[in-house]
Design a protein around this motif. Structure first.
Motif, PDB file in Angstrom:
ATOM      1  N   LEU A  32      10.514 -37.550 -12.271  1.00 14.70           N
ATOM      2  CA  LEU A  32       9.100 -37.210 -12.445  1.00 14.70           C
ATOM      3  C   LEU A  32       8.706 -37.200 -13.923  1.00 14.70           C
ATOM      4  O   LEU A  32       7.587 -37.565 -14.273  1.00 14.70           O
ATOM      5  N   THR A  36       5.636 -39.493 -15.118  1.00 14.36           N
ATOM      6  CA  THR A  36       4.397 -38.820 -15.540  1.00 14.36           C
ATOM      7  C   THR A  36       4.262 -38.769 -17.062  1.00 14.36           C
ATOM      8  O   THR A  36       3.442 -38.017 -17.571  1.00 14.36           O
ATOM      9  N   TRP A  47       3.446 -31.789 -11.257  1.00 16.79           N
ATOM     10  CA  TRP A  47       4.442 -32.556 -10.513  1.00 16.79           C
ATOM     11  C   TRP A  47       5.870 -32.118 -10.819  1.00 16.79           C
ATOM     12  O   TRP A  47       6.716 -32.046  -9.924  1.00 16.79           O
TER      13      TRP A  47
END
Length: 141
Positions: A32, A36, A47
């Motif tokens: 993640l 991101t 997230w």
């Protein structure tokens, strides 16, 4: 199975499940973090926080299930529903007292509460670390 062997087995199983959840957490948070990298701080933190919390919740439910299975197997409680409920309440250190273990099994309730307290604290530290990494400007380079 002797009482000491059962205690060592349960505590070891609890720690192994926690470490397994940590491994999943680490993989998810790294993935993640890469995905991101260009997102706003809010969405990146959102997230990564979600990626940290979900595997830990399932890891804790597995730990509770391990304790519940043991209590059912040893005859400390009669149904899995009661054993899981008792284990969840004990693991979370709520200790409602509406379901009690027989005197010969009470040590397992106390140990489960101690393990739960430690594992939940450990998870809190991991979530904090994941969020700190998500918010770190150095990680965005």
């Amino acid at each position: 199975m002797g009482r000491l062997a059962a205690i060592l087995l349960l505590v070891s199983g609890t720690v192994l499940l926690q470490v397994g959840a940590q491994g999943v957490l680490l993989g998810i948070v790294r993935s993640l973090g890469r995905r991101t990298r260009d997102s706003s701080e809010f969405w990146r933190t959102f997230w990564i926080s979600l990626g940290a919390v979900v595997p830990l919740i399932f890891g804790h439910l597995a730990q509770v299930g391990l304790w519940a299975g043991f209590l059912l197997w040893r005859g400390a409680l009669q149904t899995y529903d009661d054993a899981f409920y008792f284990s969840l309440v004990t693991f979370a250190t709520l200790g409602y007292g509406d379901i009690l273990l027989a005197p010969g099994f009470r040590i397992f309730g106390a140990l489960q509460a101690a393990c739960g307290s430690l594992m939940l604290g450990w998870s809190t530290a991991l979530i904090f670390a994941a969020i700190s990494i998500a918010r770190s400007p150095a990680d965005r380079s």
